[in-house]
Enzyme design. Structure first.
Site, mmCIF file in Angstrom:
data_model
loop_
_atom_site.group_PDB
_atom_site.id
_atom_site.type_symbol
_atom_site.label_atom_id
_atom_site.label_comp_id
_atom_site.label_asym_id
_atom_site.label_seq_id
_atom_site.Cartn_x
_atom_site.Cartn_y
_atom_site.Cartn_z
ATOM 1 N N ASP A 226 0.991 -22.030 -2.602
ATOM 2 C CA ASP A 226 -0.174 -22.593 -2.049
ATOM 3 C C ASP A 226 -1.109 -21.399 -1.195
ATOM 4 O O ASP A 226 -2.339 -21.236 -1.507
ATOM 5 C CB ASP A 226 0.030 -23.526 -0.858
ATOM 6 C CG ASP A 226 1.297 -23.329 0.093
ATOM 7 O OD1 ASP A 226 1.862 -22.126 -0.261
ATOM 8 O OD2 ASP A 226 1.326 -23.727 0.844
ATOM 9 N N ASP A 250 1.147 -22.316 -14.668
ATOM 10 C CA ASP A 250 -0.148 -23.180 -15.502
ATOM 11 C C ASP A 250 -1.539 -22.970 -14.753
ATOM 12 O O ASP A 250 -2.522 -22.477 -15.290
ATOM 13 C CB ASP A 250 0.288 -24.478 -15.912
ATOM 14 C CG ASP A 250 -0.387 -25.207 -16.853
ATOM 15 O OD1 ASP A 250 -1.662 -24.582 -17.399
ATOM 16 O OD2 ASP A 250 0.101 -26.361 -17.026
ATOM 17 N N ASP A 254 -4.842 -20.055 -14.793
ATOM 18 C CA ASP A 254 -6.184 -20.556 -15.132
ATOM 19 C C ASP A 254 -7.153 -20.184 -14.019
ATOM 20 O O ASP A 254 -8.213 -19.907 -14.266
ATOM 21 C CB ASP A 254 -6.159 -22.124 -15.455
ATOM 22 C CG ASP A 254 -6.070 -22.707 -16.586
ATOM 23 O OD1 ASP A 254 -5.544 -21.701 -17.401
ATOM 24 O OD2 ASP A 254 -6.392 -23.776 -16.967
#
Ligand code: NAD
Length: 360
Positions: A226, A250, A254
Site C-alpha cells: 500500500d 500486476d 501498470d
C-alpha cells in the site's frame, strides 16, 4: 572465431502487432550487424490470426519454434473480432500459453521517461522528470495460480476462494533475477510485500533477505504494497528496481508504466531459466490498426532489452535508447506522443527515422 548465430522467433500477432514488429525487426538486424552476431529469424502465428488459420491461438508449430529459439519477439494479440470466442481459444490464451510453456517467471518492465515527453505524464514535471524504475514481477505463481480456488454453494451460501501461495524456491529465483538486474543498474532493490498481514509474503520477505547475502553490493529495502503504491506517485525517483509477487506486480507495474503517460513507449521482457520473450506492454490497439498510426518505439526498445538480457550486450540497448532519444529531439512524433497541434508521422516513418539514426 566465427560469428555466433542466434535464432529469434518473430510473432507479430494481431492488430498493430503486424505494423510495429517489422520496424523492430529492422532495428534488430542493424544491431546484430553492428555487434557481430548473426540472427536468423522465423515468423510464426499467434493470437487471433493463428486462430483464424488453425483454430487455436497457440499452434503447436509456433510453440515448438519458440522452444528452439534464443529469444521470442512478440507484437500483441487480441481484438474485437475474437471477443466472442470461447475463453479457451481467445487470442489472450495464446500469450498466457506461451508464458506458461516457456516458464517465463520474471517479468521486467522498465518505466523510463524520455525528457522530451515529460508533458505526456499526468504528474507534475518535477515529480516524473528523470524517472527510471524497473519493476520485476513474478509471473507464474501467487494467488493467480494457487489452489483451492473457485466459487462453491448457491444463493446466500456462495463462497469464493483463491489461495495465495509461494514456495521458497519460487521466491528465491525471482529474487536472484531482481538482484542481478539491480546490480547492473543503480544497485538499489526494493522488495514489496504485505508481510504485516499475509504469511505468504512474510516468507517472501525472509527469503529475499536470505538471498541478499549473496548480493552485498546491492542495497535492499522492504516496503508494504500500500505504501509502495503511494510512493510511486508521490516520489517515483526514489526507486531503482522493485521486486514483487504476481498480483502486487500486476498492479504496481501498470501504475509505474502510467507515470510516463505514453503506453506506446514502454517495452518489457519476460525471462525464465531457458527462454525469453520480449514485447511492448501495450495491446493490439484495434482502434488504430491497419492505418500506419501505431508507435513502434515500445517494440523497438524491447529489441534493445533482448540485446541486453539474451545476448548480454548492454551497449546495444543503450544505443537503441540513444537513437530513440535522437529522433525525439528531432521532433519526430507519432500521434500518441504528439502534443496538441504538433505534426505527426506514421509507424513506418518512425521506423525509418530510428533506422536512420542508428545507421549514421
Ligand atoms: P491497447 O494497449 O491495445 O490500447 C489502449 C489505447 O492505447 C488505445 O487507444 C490504443 O490506440 C493506444 N495504443 C496502444 N498501443 C499503441 C501504440 N503502439 N501506438 C499508439 N497508440 C497505442 O489496450 P486495449 O484497447 O485495452 O486492448 C486492445 C486489445 O489488445 C484487446 O483485445 C486486449 O485483450 C489486447 N491486449 C493485448 C495485450 C498483449 O498482447 N500483450 C496487452 C493488452 C491488451
Amino acid at each position: 572465431m566465427g560469428q555466433a548465430t542466434r535464432k529469434v522467433v518473430v510473432l507479430p500477432g494481431d492488430g498493430i502487432g503486424q505494423e510495429i514488429v517489422p520496424q523492430a525487426v529492422r532495428v534488430m538486424a542493424i544491431m546484430a550487424k553492428r555487434h557481430g552476431i548473426t540472427i536468423t529469424t522465423e515468423e510464426h502465428l499467434v493470437g487471433g490470426t493463428a486462430y483464424d488459420k488453425s483454430g487455436t491461438p497457440l499452434p503447436t508449430g509456433t510453440l515448438e519454434a519458440c522452444k528452439t529459439a534464443d529469444a521470442v519477439l512478440l507484437g500483441a494479440v487480441g481484438g474485437p473480432k475474437w471477443e466472442k470466442l470461447d475463453y479457451s481459444v481467445r487470442p489472450e490464451r495464446g500469450l498466457l500459453g506461451l508464458r506458461k510453456e516457456l516458464e517465463l517467471f520474471a517479468n521486467l518492465r522498465p518505466a523510463r521517461l524520455f525528457p522530451q515527453l515529460v508533458g505526456a505524464s499526468s504528474l507534475k514535471p518535477e515529480v516524473v522528470e528523470g524517472i527510471d524504475v524497473m519493476v520485476v514481477r513474478e509471473l507464474t505463481g501467487d494467488i493467480y495460480f494457487g489452489t483451492p480456488r473457485g466459487v462453491t454453494g448457491a444463493g446466500d451460501q456462495r463462497r469464493g476462494v483463491n489461495t495465495m501461495v509461494y514456495t521458497a524456491p519460487e521466491i528465491e529465483r525471482i529474487a536472484r533475477k531482481a538482484f542481478e538486474v539491480a546490480r547492473v543498474r543503480g544497485k538499489k532493490l526494493c522488495s514489496v510485500d504485505k508481510a504485516n498481514v499475509l504469511e505468504t509474503t512474510e516468507l517472501w520477505r525472509n527469503v529475499v533477505t536470505e538471498v541478499h547475502r549473496d548480493y552485498p553490493d546491492v542495497q535492499l529495502s522492504h516496503m508494504y504494497v500500500d505504501n509502495a503504491a503511494m510512493q510511486l506517485v508521490r516520489w517515483p525517483k526514489q526507486f531503482d528496481v522493485m521486486v514483487t509477487g504476481n498480483i502486487f506486480g500486476d498492479i504496481l507495474s501498470d501504475e509505474a508504466s502510467m507515470l510516463t503517460g505514453s503506453i506506446g513507449m514502454l517495452p518489457s521482457a519476460s525471462l525464465g531459466e531457458r527462454y525469453a520473450m520480449y514485447e511492448p506492454i501495450h495491446g493490439s490497439a484495434p482502434d488504430i490498426a491497419g492505418k500506419d498510426l501505431a508507435n513502434p518505439i515500445a517494440t523497438i526498445l524491447s529489441v534493445g532489452m533482448m540485446f541486453r538480457y539474451t545476448f548480454g550486450i548492454a551497449q546495444a540497448e543503450a544505443e537503441v535508447e540513444a537513437a530513440v532519444s535522437t529522433v525525439l529531439d528531432q521532433g519526430a512524433r507519432t500521434a500518441d506522443i504528439a502534443a496538441k497541434g504538433e505534426p505527426t508521422i506514421g509507424c513506418k516513418a518512425m521506423g525509418d527515422r530510428i533506422v536512420a539514426a542508428l545507421s549514421r
